[in-house]
Design a protein around this motif. Structure first.
Motif, PDB file in Angstrom:
ATOM      1  N   ASP A 158      14.915 -34.263  38.532  1.00  0.00           N
ATOM      2  CA  ASP A 158      13.890 -33.309  38.954  1.00  0.00           C
ATOM      3  C   ASP A 158      13.083 -32.856  37.750  1.00  0.00           C
ATOM      4  N   GLN A 159      11.821 -32.524  37.994  1.00  0.00           N
ATOM      5  CA  GLN A 159      10.936 -31.998  36.962  1.00  0.00           C
ATOM      6  C   GLN A 159      10.242 -30.752  37.510  1.00  0.00           C
ATOM      7  N   THR A 160      10.203 -29.700  36.708  1.00  0.00           N
ATOM      8  CA  THR A 160       9.476 -28.488  37.085  1.00  0.00           C
ATOM      9  C   THR A 160       8.768 -27.959  35.842  1.00  0.00           C
ATOM     10  N   ALA A 161       7.896 -26.986  36.056  1.00  0.00           N
ATOM     11  CA  ALA A 161       7.194 -26.378  34.925  1.00  0.00           C
ATOM     12  C   ALA A 161       6.911 -24.918  35.237  1.00  0.00           C
ATOM     13  N   ASN A 162       6.879 -24.108  34.193  1.00  0.00           N
ATOM     14  CA  ASN A 162       6.453 -22.715  34.307  1.00  0.00           C
ATOM     15  C   ASN A 162       4.989 -22.643  33.905  1.00  0.00           C
ATOM     16  N   ILE A 163       4.251 -21.799  34.603  1.00  0.00           N
ATOM     17  CA  ILE A 163       2.811 -21.686  34.380  1.00  0.00           C
ATOM     18  C   ILE A 163       2.454 -20.237  34.074  1.00  0.00           C
ATOM     19  N   GLU A 164       1.591 -20.052  33.101  1.00  0.00           N
ATOM     20  CA  GLU A 164       0.995 -18.747  32.819  1.00  0.00           C
ATOM     21  C   GLU A 164      -0.514 -18.924  32.845  1.00  0.00           C
ATOM     22  N   GLY A 165      -1.164 -18.193  33.721  1.00  0.00           N
ATOM     23  CA  GLY A 165      -2.613 -18.367  33.855  1.00  0.00           C
ATOM     24  C   GLY A 165      -2.914 -19.745  34.395  1.00  0.00           C
ATOM     25  N   ASP A 166      -3.593 -20.552  33.585  1.00  0.00           N
ATOM     26  CA  ASP A 166      -3.896 -21.925  33.992  1.00  0.00           C
ATOM     27  C   ASP A 166      -3.243 -22.951  33.066  1.00  0.00           C
ATOM     28  N   SER A 167      -2.201 -22.531  32.331  1.00  0.00           N
ATOM     29  CA  SER A 167      -1.546 -23.429  31.371  1.00  0.00           C
ATOM     30  C   SER A 167      -0.052 -23.542  31.639  1.00  0.00           C
ATOM     31  N   ILE A 168       0.480 -24.724  31.395  1.00  0.00           N
ATOM     32  CA  ILE A 168       1.930 -24.942  31.470  1.00  0.00           C
ATOM     33  C   ILE A 168       2.548 -24.401  30.187  1.00  0.00           C
ATOM     34  N   THR A 169       3.550 -23.544  30.333  1.00  0.00           N
ATOM     35  CA  THR A 169       4.205 -22.950  29.166  1.00  0.00           C
ATOM     36  C   THR A 169       5.574 -23.551  28.877  1.00  0.00           C
ATOM     37  N   ASP A 170       6.176 -24.180  29.879  1.00  0.00           N
ATOM     38  CA  ASP A 170       7.534 -24.687  29.709  1.00  0.00           C
ATOM     39  C   ASP A 170       7.782 -25.819  30.698  1.00  0.00           C
ATOM     40  N   TYR A 171       8.181 -26.970  30.178  1.00  0.00           N
ATOM     41  CA  TYR A 171       8.530 -28.128  31.010  1.00  0.00           C
ATOM     42  C   TYR A 171      10.041 -28.165  31.156  1.00  0.00           C
ATOM     43  N   ARG A 172      10.529 -28.350  32.377  1.00  0.00           N
ATOM     44  CA  ARG A 172      11.977 -28.388  32.619  1.00  0.00           C
ATOM     45  C   ARG A 172      12.349 -29.645  33.378  1.00  0.00           C
ATOM     46  N   VAL A 173      13.508 -30.188  33.035  1.00  0.00           N
ATOM     47  CA  VAL A 173      14.028 -31.358  33.739  1.00  0.00           C
ATOM     48  C   VAL A 173      15.492 -31.136  34.074  1.00  0.00           C
ATOM     49  N   ILE A 174      15.905 -31.749  35.158  1.00  0.00           N
ATOM     50  CA  ILE A 174      17.326 -31.879  35.476  1.00  0.00           C
ATOM     51  C   ILE A 174      17.603 -33.372  35.388  1.00  0.00           C
ATOM     52  N   VAL A 175      18.563 -33.740  34.546  1.00  0.00           N
ATOM     53  CA  VAL A 175      18.869 -35.157  34.329  1.00  0.00           C
ATOM     54  C   VAL A 175      20.343 -35.422  34.597  1.00  0.00           C
ATOM     55  N   LYS A 176      20.622 -36.677  34.916  1.00  0.00           N
ATOM     56  CA  LYS A 176      21.996 -37.150  35.029  1.00  0.00           C
ATOM     57  C   LYS A 176      22.218 -38.120  33.872  1.00  0.00           C
ATOM     58  N   ILE A 177      23.192 -37.815  33.049  1.00  0.00           N
ATOM     59  CA  ILE A 177      23.504 -38.641  31.894  1.00  0.00           C
ATOM     60  C   ILE A 177      24.813 -39.380  32.174  1.00  0.00           C
ATOM     61  N   THR A 178      24.745 -40.689  32.092  1.00  0.00           N
ATOM     62  CA  THR A 178      25.912 -41.534  32.347  1.00  0.00           C
ATOM     63  C   THR A 178      26.503 -41.986  31.022  1.00  0.00           C
ATOM     64  N   PHE A 179      27.825 -41.848  30.902  1.00  0.00           N
ATOM     65  CA  PHE A 179      28.493 -42.300  29.689  1.00  0.00           C
ATOM     66  C   PHE A 179      29.796 -43.016  30.036  1.00  0.00           C
ATOM     67  N   GLN A 180      30.191 -43.898  29.134  1.00  0.00           N
ATOM     68  CA  GLN A 180      31.410 -44.685  29.346  1.00  0.00           C
ATOM     69  C   GLN A 180      32.604 -43.938  28.791  1.00  0.00           C
ATOM     70  N   VAL A 181      33.664 -43.888  29.606  1.00  0.00           N
ATOM     71  CA  VAL A 181      34.906 -43.239  29.202  1.00  0.00           C
ATOM     72  C   VAL A 181      35.819 -44.303  28.603  1.00  0.00           C
ATOM     73  N   ASP A 182      36.356 -44.027  27.418  1.00  0.00           N
ATOM     74  CA  ASP A 182      37.278 -44.978  26.796  1.00  0.00           C
ATOM     75  C   ASP A 182      38.575 -45.039  27.582  1.00  0.00           C
ATOM     76  N   ALA A 183      39.010 -46.233  27.865  1.00  0.00           N
ATOM     77  CA  ALA A 183      40.241 -46.419  28.648  1.00  0.00           C
ATOM     78  C   ALA A 183      41.461 -46.380  27.769  1.00  0.00           C
TER      79      ALA A 183
END
Length: 67
Positions: free
Chosen positions: A42-67
């Protein structure tokens, strides 16, 4: 067969969504090893007036577990 785990995290940037994703991966890499991929859920942003002040993302990070 490799065992993979997925973390879902939120990150932000005042520059861009791409930078927010990079921040998420960089922060996760401090405590998680063997990161294999990142999926932007997902991607969202905060806005003040007519400008984006903060970009936000929700990410899924995949990593390998050592066996």
């Amino acid at each position: 067969m490799a065992v993979m785990k997925v973390l879902e995290i939120m990150a932000n940037s005042d520059k861009s969504w791409e930078d927010a994703v990079k921040n998420a991966v960089k922060t996760a890499a401090k405590s998680v090893k063997n990161i294999k991929s990142v999926y932007v859920k997902d991607q969202t942003a905060n806005i003040e007036g007519d400008s984006i002040t903060d970009y936000r993302v929700i990410v899924k990070i995949t990593f390998q577990v050592d066996a």
